[in-house]
Design an enzyme around this catalytic site. Structure first.
Site, PDB file in Angstrom:
ATOM      1  N   LYS A  77       0.832  -1.209   0.000  1.00 39.06           N
ATOM      2  CA  LYS A  77       0.000   0.000   0.000  1.00 39.06           C
ATOM      3  C   LYS A  77       0.869   1.263   0.000  1.00 39.06           C
ATOM      4  O   LYS A  77       0.616   2.207  -0.769  1.00 39.06           O
ATOM      5  CB  LYS A  77      -0.906  -0.003   1.246  1.00 39.06           C
ATOM      6  CG  LYS A  77      -1.922   1.119   1.243  1.00 39.06           C
ATOM      7  CD  LYS A  77      -2.586   1.282   2.582  1.00 39.06           C
ATOM      8  CE  LYS A  77      -3.770   0.360   2.735  1.00 39.06           C
ATOM      9  NZ  LYS A  77      -4.450   0.544   4.032  1.00 39.06           N
TER      10      LYS A  77
ATOM     11  N   THR B 211     -12.203   4.372  16.209  1.00 42.23           N
ATOM     12  CA  THR B 211     -13.399   4.285  17.053  1.00 42.23           C
ATOM     13  C   THR B 211     -13.202   3.169  18.072  1.00 42.23           C
ATOM     14  O   THR B 211     -13.047   2.004  17.703  1.00 42.23           O
ATOM     15  CB  THR B 211     -14.641   4.014  16.177  1.00 42.23           C
ATOM     16  OG1 THR B 211     -14.744   5.084  15.242  1.00 42.23           O
ATOM     17  CG2 THR B 211     -15.904   3.939  17.007  1.00 42.23           C
TER      18      THR B 211
ATOM     19  N   LEU C  16     -16.560  11.333   9.969  1.00 44.77           N
ATOM     20  CA  LEU C  16     -16.589  11.381   8.503  1.00 44.77           C
ATOM     21  C   LEU C  16     -17.666  10.468   7.929  1.00 44.77           C
ATOM     22  O   LEU C  16     -17.804   9.334   8.366  1.00 44.77           O
ATOM     23  CB  LEU C  16     -15.261  10.872   7.925  1.00 44.77           C
ATOM     24  CG  LEU C  16     -13.957  11.411   8.471  1.00 44.77           C
ATOM     25  CD1 LEU C  16     -12.795  10.773   7.752  1.00 44.77           C
ATOM     26  CD2 LEU C  16     -13.963  12.910   8.280  1.00 44.77           C
TER      27      LEU C  16
ATOM     28  N   LYS D  26     -18.421   9.360  20.343  1.00 51.34           N
ATOM     29  CA  LYS D  26     -18.411   8.721  19.025  1.00 51.34           C
ATOM     30  C   LYS D  26     -19.439   7.595  18.940  1.00 51.34           C
ATOM     31  O   LYS D  26     -20.274   7.546  18.032  1.00 51.34           O
ATOM     32  CB  LYS D  26     -17.000   8.199  18.727  1.00 51.34           C
ATOM     33  CG  LYS D  26     -16.870   7.410  17.439  1.00 51.34           C
ATOM     34  CD  LYS D  26     -17.204   8.256  16.227  1.00 51.34           C
ATOM     35  CE  LYS D  26     -17.494   7.422  15.013  1.00 51.34           C
ATOM     36  NZ  LYS D  26     -16.427   7.223  14.113  1.00 51.34           N
TER      37      LYS D  26
ATOM     38  N   LEU E 170     -33.872  10.808   8.474  1.00 52.70           N
ATOM     39  CA  LEU E 170     -35.242  10.307   8.585  1.00 52.70           C
ATOM     40  C   LEU E 170     -35.727   9.829   7.217  1.00 52.70           C
ATOM     41  O   LEU E 170     -36.895   9.986   6.881  1.00 52.70           O
ATOM     42  CB  LEU E 170     -36.173  11.402   9.120  1.00 52.70           C
ATOM     43  CG  LEU E 170     -36.070  11.726  10.617  1.00 52.70           C
ATOM     44  CD1 LEU E 170     -37.067  12.800  11.019  1.00 52.70           C
ATOM     45  CD2 LEU E 170     -36.282  10.485  11.493  1.00 52.70           C
TER      46      LEU E 170
ATOM     47  N   GLY F  90     -26.516   0.381   6.601  1.00 54.86           N
ATOM     48  CA  GLY F  90     -25.426  -0.590   6.429  1.00 54.86           C
ATOM     49  C   GLY F  90     -24.111   0.144   6.535  1.00 54.86           C
ATOM     50  O   GLY F  90     -24.022   1.199   7.162  1.00 54.86           O
TER      51      GLY F  90
ATOM     52  N   CYS G 264     -19.657   1.371   9.506  1.00 55.94           N
ATOM     53  CA  CYS G 264     -19.716   2.021  10.829  1.00 55.94           C
ATOM     54  C   CYS G 264     -20.945   1.674  11.650  1.00 55.94           C
ATOM     55  O   CYS G 264     -20.823   1.133  12.750  1.00 55.94           O
ATOM     56  CB  CYS G 264     -19.619   3.530  10.650  1.00 55.94           C
ATOM     57  SG  CYS G 264     -18.004   4.015  10.076  1.00 55.94           S
TER      58      CYS G 264
ATOM     59  N   LYS H  39     -21.442  -1.955  13.010  1.00 51.33           N
ATOM     60  CA  LYS H  39     -20.337  -2.285  13.918  1.00 51.33           C
ATOM     61  C   LYS H  39     -20.423  -1.468  15.218  1.00 51.33           C
ATOM     62  O   LYS H  39     -20.270  -2.011  16.310  1.00 51.33           O
ATOM     63  CB  LYS H  39     -19.019  -1.984  13.189  1.00 51.33           C
ATOM     64  CG  LYS H  39     -17.772  -2.137  14.031  1.00 51.33           C
ATOM     65  CD  LYS H  39     -16.541  -2.009  13.159  1.00 51.33           C
ATOM     66  CE  LYS H  39     -16.004  -0.602  13.134  1.00 51.33           C
ATOM     67  NZ  LYS H  39     -14.945  -0.281  14.018  1.00 51.33           N
TER      68      LYS H  39
ATOM     69  N   ARG I  44     -19.167  -2.888   2.029  1.00 55.09           N
ATOM     70  CA  ARG I  44     -19.152  -3.570   3.334  1.00 55.09           C
ATOM     71  C   ARG I  44     -20.504  -3.421   4.036  1.00 55.09           C
ATOM     72  O   ARG I  44     -21.073  -2.345   4.069  1.00 55.09           O
ATOM     73  CB  ARG I  44     -18.038  -2.990   4.225  1.00 55.09           C
ATOM     74  CG  ARG I  44     -16.661  -3.448   3.802  1.00 55.09           C
ATOM     75  CD  ARG I  44     -15.597  -2.799   4.630  1.00 55.09           C
ATOM     76  NE  ARG I  44     -15.499  -1.372   4.360  1.00 55.09           N
ATOM     77  CZ  ARG I  44     -14.737  -0.535   5.069  1.00 55.09           C
ATOM     78  NH1 ARG I  44     -14.045  -0.982   6.089  1.00 55.09           N
ATOM     79  NH2 ARG I  44     -14.667   0.742   4.749  1.00 55.09           N
TER      80      ARG I  44
HETATM   81  C1  UDX Z   1     -21.563   7.199   9.395  1.00 54.59           C
HETATM   82  C2  UDX Z   1     -21.721   8.526  10.178  1.00 54.59           C
HETATM   83  O1  UDX Z   1     -22.669   9.357   9.494  1.00 54.59           O
HETATM   84  C3  UDX Z   1     -20.364   9.220  10.319  1.00 54.59           C
HETATM   85  O2  UDX Z   1     -20.517  10.385  11.108  1.00 54.59           O
HETATM   86  C4  UDX Z   1     -19.375   8.265  10.988  1.00 54.59           C
HETATM   87  O3  UDX Z   1     -18.112   8.852  11.122  1.00 54.59           O
HETATM   88  C5  UDX Z   1     -19.277   6.975  10.204  1.00 54.59           C
HETATM   89  O4  UDX Z   1     -20.591   6.386  10.056  1.00 54.59           O
HETATM   90  P1  UDX Z   1     -21.285   6.479   6.830  1.00 54.59           P
HETATM   91  O5  UDX Z   1     -21.252   5.067   7.330  1.00 54.59           O
HETATM   92  O6  UDX Z   1     -20.282   6.925   5.820  1.00 54.59           O
HETATM   93  O7  UDX Z   1     -21.141   7.516   8.068  1.00 54.59           O
HETATM   94  O8  UDX Z   1     -22.714   6.705   6.162  1.00 54.59           O
HETATM   95  P2  UDX Z   1     -24.063   7.508   6.444  1.00 54.59           P
HETATM   96  O9  UDX Z   1     -24.238   8.523   5.409  1.00 54.59           O
HETATM   97  O10 UDX Z   1     -24.156   7.947   7.851  1.00 54.59           O
HETATM   98  O11 UDX Z   1     -25.138   6.336   6.182  1.00 54.59           O
HETATM   99  C6  UDX Z   1     -25.086   5.106   6.883  1.00 54.59           C
HETATM  100  C7  UDX Z   1     -26.211   4.191   6.442  1.00 54.59           C
HETATM  101  O12 UDX Z   1     -27.481   4.701   6.851  1.00 54.59           O
HETATM  102  C8  UDX Z   1     -26.320   3.992   4.931  1.00 54.59           C
HETATM  103  O13 UDX Z   1     -26.561   2.629   4.675  1.00 54.59           O
HETATM  104  C9  UDX Z   1     -27.503   4.842   4.525  1.00 54.59           C
HETATM  105  O14 UDX Z   1     -28.153   4.366   3.370  1.00 54.59           O
HETATM  106  C10 UDX Z   1     -28.398   4.714   5.758  1.00 54.59           C
HETATM  107  N1  UDX Z   1     -29.325   5.834   5.918  1.00 54.59           N
HETATM  108  C11 UDX Z   1     -28.860   7.094   6.169  1.00 54.59           C
HETATM  109  C12 UDX Z   1     -30.705   5.600   5.865  1.00 54.59           C
HETATM  110  O15 UDX Z   1     -31.158   4.464   5.640  1.00 54.59           O
HETATM  111  N2  UDX Z   1     -31.554   6.652   6.048  1.00 54.59           N
HETATM  112  C13 UDX Z   1     -31.116   7.920   6.310  1.00 54.59           C
HETATM  113  O16 UDX Z   1     -31.975   8.813   6.489  1.00 54.59           O
HETATM  114  C14 UDX Z   1     -29.720   8.146   6.363  1.00 54.59           C
END
Ligand code: UDX
Length: 470
Positions: free
Chosen positions: A35, A121, A153, A204, A250, A257, A260, A263, A327
């Site tokens: 990497k 985390t 993030l 967090k 909402l 999924g 983050c 998990k 993932r």
């Molecule tokens: C999340 C947190 O938002 C971020 O602050 C943290 O650091 C890491 O985890 P991320 O996993 O990149 O970020 O995605 P995010 O945009 O939060 O969405 C997570 C999941 O929730 C996705 O599968 C998304 O489709 C779902 N989601 C999100 C919904 O089903 N409905 C929503 O209204 C918002």
């Protein structure tokens, strides 16, 4: 300032690039020699909008470098950021072996005062264990401080989230370390919240679990909407307009999924049990999330009767749009459910095809080269990820290509009335079935007060309908 980042995965690389962007001297370290070699050759191992350019820009002005040596990083940097993975054990608890190993490596290399920042985390009280470990392994007794500085993030918008954060959380038990951390974040115009280390670690897990809870809340409401004939989009707008609640997170759909939320919710449940205060509410959040997909497959079965041998097109593989990350993607779980029932699935994703193919994540799926290719001869189309690209597909052509034009929209991306007007049998999440009005003029049947998200679709489909009725 001179900053070393240990762990050049998603969080480490993006944090390193952004800290270099604001003027710090950053060295990103990883044990993976392949990497680091690739990064030195200008190859970015992950897809994140804008990251490529930011890394190249900072490498070219020598503010960003890559290395495999922790010793070198600790030697030249005042601040050492730990950004290694904290994967889950099968019981949901967190595997902290990478963190522990890095703590020992830092201890081995420590010759003068350093601030050790935990960005991975981790469960509450990990900072204390990191400090104990460094103290134990650094026989010279060099002074140091451990700080918790969680990241928030989101994939797909990580650079903006880091460059313009809502807040910066610094969990710190020493004035000396705090003043150094304030210098690190001085170039960012964001509120800095100073807490003790344990509180920062909790923030967090508590933030991610709360967002997951919000999603499960709206998804549970979507089931009630389906049973009562109410419209989940309207309900979400109605409750979200209350500033104390807020409209974001909402959006009802197939469930959350990614790397983050699943998990972190599992980890928070496990930590709460370990410290003797079980957080059972979060178990319900998990149950609702799993059940949302089960309910959706049931809906497919109700409409198609037998799924065995049915040709089903699925649009979307990634866990959300604007990423190639698959993932813990609900889309993949759904495809595997359908294949398990004997359906013949053709799937397409603007960015996710390659990873699914390479890692063989959906054995038996046919990966199509475009959204239109996926629907050829299909008896149903499932929309599993809300890529904006799907709203600009030619739906009249989709209708022509499908064997039976039935659409199951798992992300409420399309407008129900317009889809019905184009002749589709259309199902979505928590929204009432629209009245068939196939031959009416498009403008009369398209409501004007729907969300921005479906506006483009509506406009495009309205043109289609107008053309067809001419
Ligand atoms: C999340 C947190 O938002 C971020 O602050 C943290 O650091 C890491 O985890 P991320 O996993 O990149 O970020 O995605 P995010 O945009 O939060 O969405 C997570 C999941 O929730 C996705 O599968 C998304 O489709 C779902 N989601 C999100 C919904 O089903 N409905 C929503 O209204 C918002």
């Amino acid at each position: 300032m001179r900053i070393a980042i240990i762990g050049t995965g998603y969080v480490g690389l993006i944090t390193g690039a952004c800290l270099a962007e604001v003027g710090h001297q950053v060295i990103c370290i990883d044990i993976d020699e392949v990497k680091i070699k690739a990064l030195r050759a200008g190859k970015i191992p992950i897809y994140e909008p804008g990251l490529d350019e930011m890394v190249h820009r900072n490498v070219s002005v020598r503010r960003l470098a890559f290395s495999t040596s922790v010793d070198e990083g600790v030697d030249i940097s005042e601040v050492i950021v730990i950004a290694v993975p904290t994967p889950p054990h099968t019981d949901g608890s967190v595997d902290l072996t990478y963190i522990e190993r890095v703590a020992r490596e830092i201890a081995d290399s420590l010759k003068q005062y350093r601030v050790i920042v935990d960005k991975s985390t981790v469960p509450v009280k990990t900072g204390e264990k990191v400090a104990d470990t460094i103290r134990r392994y650094n026989r010279a007794g060099v002074e140091f401080d451990v700080v918790s500085n969680p990241e928030f993030l989101r994939e797909g918008s990580a650079l903006t989230d880091l460059m313009e954060p809502d807040r910066i959380v610094i969990g710190c038990n020493s004035e000396r370390a705090l003043s150094i951390m304030k210098s690190v974040y001085a170039p960012f115009s964001a509120p800095i919240m100073v807490t003790d280390v344990n509180s920062a670690e909790l923030i967090k897990h508590a933030a991610n679990s709360f967002l997951a809870l919000k999603i499960s809340y709206i998804n549970a409401l979507s089931a009630i909407c389906e049973a009562s004939g109410a419209d989940i989009d309207k309900v979400a707008d109605g409750i979200g307009a209350d500033k104390r609640i807020g409209r974001s997170f909402l959006n009802a759909g197939l469930g959350y999924g990614g790397s983050c939320f699943p998990k972190d919710v599992a980890a928070f449940i496990s930590i709460s049990e370990q410290i003797g205060e079980p957080f059972n509410l979060l178990k319900e959040v998990q149950r609702i999330n799993r059940f949302q997909r089960v309910r959706f497959v049931r809906r497919l079965r109700d409409a198609l009767w037998v799924l065995k041998e049915k040709r089903i097109a699925v649009w979307g593989l990634t866990f959300k749009p604007d990423t190639d990350d698959v993932r813990n993607s609900v889309a993949l779980d759904l495809i595997n459910d359908l294949i398990q029932e004997g359906a013949r699935v053709a799937a397409y994703d603007p960015k996710g095809n390659e990873k699914v193919q390479k890692l063989n994540l959906c054995p038996g799926v046919h990966l199509a080269s475009s959204a239109l290719n996926a629907v050829q001869g299909a008896e149903a189309l499932v929309l599993a990820t809300e890529w904006p690209d799907f709203t600009s597909v030619d739906f009249a052509e989709v209708h022509r290509q499908m064997h039976t034009p039935i659409v199951f929209d798992g992300r409420n991306l399309l407008d129900p009335n317009t889809m019905r007007d184009l002749g589709f049998q259309y199902y979505s999440i928590g929204r009432p079935l629209s009245k068939a009005s196939r031959n009416g003029p498009a403008d009369r049947i398209i409501p004007i007060d729907l969300g921005i998200r479906s506006k483009y679709t509506r406009r495009k489909l309205r043109d289609e309908v107008a053309q067809r009725s001419r």
